[in-house]
Design an enzyme around this catalytic site. Structure first.
Site, PDB file in Angstrom:
ATOM      1  CB  CYS A 140      -0.981  -0.012   1.160  1.00 52.38           C
ATOM      2  SG  CYS A 140      -2.335   1.183   0.972  1.00 52.38           S
ATOM      3  CG  ASP A 209      -5.821   2.416   7.755  1.00 47.17           C
ATOM      4  OD1 ASP A 209      -4.973   1.826   7.076  1.00 47.17           O
ATOM      5  OD2 ASP A 209      -6.403   3.454   7.374  1.00 47.17           O
TER       6      ASP A 209
HETATM    7  C1  RUB Z   1      -4.065   3.255   3.378  1.00 55.57           C
HETATM    8  C2  RUB Z   1      -3.320   2.295   4.240  1.00 55.57           C
HETATM    9  C3  RUB Z   1      -2.054   2.793   4.867  1.00 55.57           C
HETATM   10  C4  RUB Z   1      -2.366   3.343   6.269  1.00 55.57           C
HETATM   11  C5  RUB Z   1      -1.182   4.070   6.874  1.00 55.57           C
HETATM   12  O1  RUB Z   1      -5.332   2.775   2.972  1.00 55.57           O
HETATM   13  O2  RUB Z   1      -3.747   1.185   4.488  1.00 55.57           O
HETATM   14  O3  RUB Z   1      -1.139   1.744   5.011  1.00 55.57           O
HETATM   15  O4  RUB Z   1      -3.462   4.238   6.190  1.00 55.57           O
HETATM   16  O5  RUB Z   1      -0.875   5.197   6.093  1.00 55.57           O
HETATM   17  P1  RUB Z   1      -6.248   3.705   2.033  1.00 55.57           P
HETATM   18  P2  RUB Z   1      -0.121   6.492   6.716  1.00 55.57           P
HETATM   19  O6  RUB Z   1      -5.474   3.980   0.785  1.00 55.57           O
HETATM   20  O7  RUB Z   1      -7.476   2.896   1.802  1.00 55.57           O
HETATM   21  O8  RUB Z   1      -6.545   4.970   2.809  1.00 55.57           O
HETATM   22  O9  RUB Z   1       1.151   5.985   7.310  1.00 55.57           O
HETATM   23  O10 RUB Z   1       0.082   7.387   5.541  1.00 55.57           O
HETATM   24  O11 RUB Z   1      -1.032   7.085   7.750  1.00 55.57           O
END
Ligand code: RUB
Length: 324
Positions: A140, A209
């Site tokens: 991701c 998340d």
């Molecule tokens: C994003 C996702 C990321 C976390 C952490 O999912 O799973 O790994 O949100 O991201 P989506 P960060 O694209 O569905 O929002 O470290 O940028 O907070």
């Protein structure tokens, strides 16, 4: 406030930000938390209220609306609750509307600043765990993860990164393109190729998340499969997350809701119409159990998943965020 690549629309910051988060124009747990806070700030400073009572009613309704934009990332209710707590403190002491709005404005700025600082600190702590010659795999797109990889690269470490595509929304392309632009050695691979490359991988690094009291990590769908494969080859599995991703309500037995998104993210409308007997499932997140996680890297230090509950108790003891 500094330019953060996101400005809620002036006309109706709550509705427009709600929509942007829901439609994933703003995505990633850290970004949506900051976007919600900035929308509340914009709303408070730019709207006109006839009474203090009306102000509080509208503010709390705005907060609830923002929180409902996406159900899984606990950063969203945690950030909104942080701002609403400032409002509640002022309401309790009968502060004037002007004073309350100033306090909210300050709380919003302080949340955004501490969020950006936390990501940077995670970058610096996490970079120490990347060695010369390592192969790192990520899934991701996580700001906390790219902060670590960027800090390690800037520290002169030489390593290779595999970024999964992350179907169905392809957030892995963002990761690969950001890292390549920063000069890192990165390859984009299909999600289904994870087991092929895992033999070469030393460290898996993902974001979060939400993190539950037992140390389980809720992150983009596919993360738990990646963890399982990492476990098989004994690759290290690290999670990078700011502490506002800790889900305090899980200490009271609440479960983290997993978002299910539209089938049209998986297949085109026309295909589904032509194959109307096919059911399409599109869960957006999954749960990686603590036994597959080696470390959780936060701005407050690095924890084994089993230790995260102590950090949670320390940070969210009084009152538990999200519980009124
Ligand atoms: C994003 C996702 C990321 C976390 C952490 O999912 O799973 O790994 O949100 O991201 P989506 P960060 O694209 O569905 O929002 O470290 O940028 O907070």
């Amino acid at each position: 406030m500094p330019w953060l690549g996101f400005v809620p629309m002036r006309s109706n910051p709550i509705d427009s930000t709600y929509q942007m988060i829901k439609e994933m124009e703003v995505r990633g747990a850290g970004r949506i938390a900051r976007a919600a806070v900035m929308a509340l700030e914009e709303y408070c400073v730019s709207s006109r209220f006839s009474s203090t009572k009306e102000f509080y009613r509208n503010l709390f309704a705005a907060g609830e609306k923002l929180k409902s934009a996406r159900p899984t990332a606990v950063s969203l209710p945690n950030s909104v609750n942080y701002v609403l707590a400032a409002a509640k403190r002022n309401e309790a002491r009968n502060a004037s509307l002007r004073e309350t709005i100033r306090a909210i404005d300050e709380a919003c700025d302080s949340f955004v600043a501490s969020s950006l600082k936390a990501t940077k600190m995670i970058g610096n702590y996490g970079a120490r765990r990347i060695q010369d010659g390592d192969v790192v795999l990520t899934h991701c797109n996580s700001e906390a993860v790219t902060a670590i990889l960027t800090a390690a690269h800037e520290a002169g470490k030489r390593f290779e990164v595999f970024a999964t595509e992350t179907r169905p929304r392809f957030q892995g392309r963002i990761t690969a393109s950001v890292l390549a632009r920063r000069g890192l050695n990165v390859s984009l691979i299909p999600d289904s190729a994870v087991r092929v490359y895992m033999r070469k991988v030393d460290t898996v690094l993902v974001g979060a998340d939400a993190i539950a009291a037992n140390g389980a990590v809720i992150n983009k769908i596919g993360t738990s499969q990646v963890a399982l494969v990492a476990h098989e080859t004994r690759a290290r599995f690290f999670v990078a997350a700011e502490t506002y991703k800790l889900s305090a309500t899980t200490m009271l037995g609440e479960l983290v809701e997993i978002e299910h998104r539209s089938p049209y993210e998986v297949v085109p409308r026309a295909w589904l119409k032509a194959n109307s007997r096919v059911k399409v499932k599109n869960p957006s997140f999954d749960v990686t159990p603590p036994e597959y996680i080696d470390l959780i890297i936060t701005e407050r230090g690095i924890y084994p998943p089993q230790g995260i509950v102590f950090l949670m108790k320390e940070l969210y003891a009084e009152p538990l965020v999200g519980i009124e």
